[in-house]
Write an enzyme that holds these catalytic residues in place. Structure first.
Site, short mmCIF file in Angstrom:
data_model
loop_
_atom_site.label_atom_id
_atom_site.label_comp_id
_atom_site.label_asym_id
_atom_site.label_seq_id
_atom_site.Cartn_x
_atom_site.Cartn_y
_atom_site.Cartn_z
CG ASP A 17 -1.66 -1.17 1.53
OD1 ASP A 17 -1.62 -2.10 0.72
OD2 ASP A 17 -2.30 -1.22 2.59
CB SER A 46 -1.89 0.89 5.50
OG SER A 46 -1.17 0.21 4.51
NE ARG A 106 -5.77 -4.76 7.68
CZ ARG A 106 -6.25 -5.97 7.99
NH1 ARG A 106 -6.29 -6.36 9.25
NH2 ARG A 106 -6.69 -6.77 7.05
C1 FRU Z 1 -3.89 -3.78 2.47
C2 FRU Z 1 -3.29 -4.18 3.81
C3 FRU Z 1 -3.74 -3.21 4.88
C4 FRU Z 1 -2.65 -3.35 5.90
C5 FRU Z 1 -1.43 -3.51 5.04
C6 FRU Z 1 -0.35 -4.37 5.60
O1 FRU Z 1 -3.15 -4.24 1.40
O2 FRU Z 1 -3.64 -5.49 4.14
O3 FRU Z 1 -5.03 -3.47 5.37
O4 FRU Z 1 -2.57 -2.24 6.74
O5 FRU Z 1 -1.88 -4.06 3.82
O6 FRU Z 1 0.78 -4.35 4.79
#
Ligand code: FRU
Length: 465
Positions: free
Chosen positions: A47, A107, A167
């Site tokens: 991300d 993220s 999250r």
């Molecule tokens: C989305 C995700 C988010 C998380 C991050 C971890 O791709 O799964 O929800 O914060 O990637 O790398």
């Protein structure tokens, strides 16, 4: 090669210098390194995070696992840019180095507050028994480029309302107040977004408003990466619902990145008033976790992960995976979202050619193609010697993109098309962003021919940096 949990989550300093050097060598052997897109030096990029403007520069971070093309212990890598086209990486990393983010600095987003850039992110905490507790954490980046974390979580999960999936906070200003939205899952396994307000200007204390109301449909079993941006004062919600029923909104990828546009955002009741139906943000093969924000110059800007969760890619065998899209400017026309690369991207154009194309051999798979369909009949393009086929049918108003046996199709009245190709990355923009199809394709090294099923009038630029 399969990675054990232990290998994916062991500390960064337990990997030797030699290991990393060997990995870098391996990456350098890849035939597909991008020229004008962001990729990780080694390992896995996912991300985009913390996209913002602060201290006279654009700031962008991304999720990173350094040691292989798998999801493991994540940190944030920091990039800055003057023009949203050339990005420079510096040494600042938001590392998983506290107990609250011991299994990953997940993220989040960024907002300039009182002369500093405030980062709000999810600490992926794991207990000894590997139980997950997602904490929302804060950190400040100052003008000297020093990063300092707040000592304690600013929002702890309320397990009477959410599961371990809670999250990806997006922090934003609205009507003079600071808010955050956080994606997650409720106790009935519904995808939800929670709205918080920062009432007393103390970033350590947040007040829960409610679950964001924006649909009566079930948003899958979980929502990741929500973003609320305002375009011409209208709220647009961009998010990733996992497990969304395809009868609610059709999509072809394992998980979609979707959006809705609404009339009005009522922060007190946590409501997006008069929301549109759900639409795909990108109709291509690989687009997820788009991050958007309202820049101080008035533009709404977005950047996407050109990759999907739970998916392998041909670059994996070289020890890396994932790329970020071009930076796109967002606009609304008749309630529909348009996304188009920022104007400064034109600075990469070199060697303009006007061709009546039937076949041309290129030296590099790094170019932009523009076709004006007002003057052009239906046609089919074969890029990368046929590794990517794009069929434009003006009569049935369909654009079909094929990558081997896989296809994606959109219905649109075709006026103009701009296609950006960067070795293994393609981003197709129809009518300046009315429809966007992005993805990855991994042609053999010498597949660099462009051909057309009938003579096709194109503008072609080599894109260089
Ligand atoms: C989305 C995700 C988010 C998380 C991050 C971890 O791709 O799964 O929800 O914060 O990637 O790398």
């Amino acid at each position: 090669q399969t990675w054990t949990r232990n290998e994916r989550y062991r500390s960064y300093d337990s990997y030797s210098v030699d290991y990393l050097e060997a990995l870098k060598k391996s990456v350098s052997r890849s035939p597909w390194r991008a020229r004008f897109h962001i990729e990780a030096e080694t390992g896995l990029l996912n991300d985009p995070n913390g996209f913002s403007y602060y201290n006279g520069k654009w700031h962008l971070f991304y999720q990173w696992f350094p040691f292989g093309a798998v999801h493991g212990l994540k940190s944030w890598v920091h990039l800055t840019s003057e023009d949203l086209v050339h990005f420079e990486k510096d040494d600042v990393l938001l590392l998983p180095d506290t107990t609250f983010d011991n299994a990953g600095a997940y993220s989040g987003s960024a907002l300039p507050i009182d002369g500093k850039l405030f980062l709000m992110y999810t600490g992926n905490h794991r207990t000894k028994d590997w139980m997950r507790i997602p904490y929302q954490l804060g950190a400040f980046l100052n003008e000297k480029n020093e990063l300092n974390k707040l000592e304690k979580p600013i929002i702890a999960p309320d397990f009477s309302e959410v599961t371990e999936h809670f999250r990806d906070p997006q922090i934003f200003r609205h009507d003079g107040c600071i808010y955050a939205i956080i994606g997650g899952q409720d106790l009935h396994e519904n995808g939800i977004i929670k709205l918080y307000k920062n009432e007393n200007k103390d970033l350590r204390s947040w007040q829960k408003v409610d679950n964001l109301k924006f649909t009566s449909d079930k948003m899958g079993y979980m929502i990741e990466c929500p973003n609320l941006v305002f375009i011409d004062e209208k709220p647009v919600l961009i998010f990733c619902p996992q497990g969304l029923d395809k009868t609610i909104s059709a999509y072809d990828n394992i998980y979609p990145n979707m959006y809705i546009a609404a009339e009005h955002f009522d922060a007190d009741s946590a409501e997006l008033v008069n929301p549109s139906r759900l639409r795909n943000l990108d109709d291509g093969f690989d687009c997820y976790a788009t991050q958007a924000f309202n820049a101080p110059d008035g533009r709404a800007l977005a950047i996407s992960w050109l990759g999907l969760p739970d998916t392998t890619y041909a670059t994996d065998s070289y020890g890396y995976q994932g790329a970020l899209s071009l930076v796109k400017e967002l606009s609304l026309k008749n309630g529909k979202l348009y996304q188009y690369p920022v104007e400064t991207l034109k600075n990469l154009r070199q060697d303009e050619q006007n061709l009546n194309l039937s076949k041309v051999d290129l030296k590099e798979n790094t170019y932009e193609l523009e076709i004006d369909f007002e003057a052009q009949e239906s046609t089919e393009l074969a890029l990368m010697s046929g590794a990517l086929l794009i069929k434009f049918d003006k009569e049935s108003q369909k654009v079909t993109v094929s990558r081997g046996s896989e296809k994606r199709q959109v219905e649109v009245n075709i006026h103009q098309v701009n296609i950006f190709v960067d070795e293994s990355i393609f981003e197709i923009f129809i009518n300046k962003g009315e429809k966007v199809l992005s993805g990855r394709v991994f042609p053999d090294k010498d597949l660099k021919t462009i051909s057309a099923s009938r003579p096709t009038q194109v503008k072609l630029w080599n894109l260089g940096k």
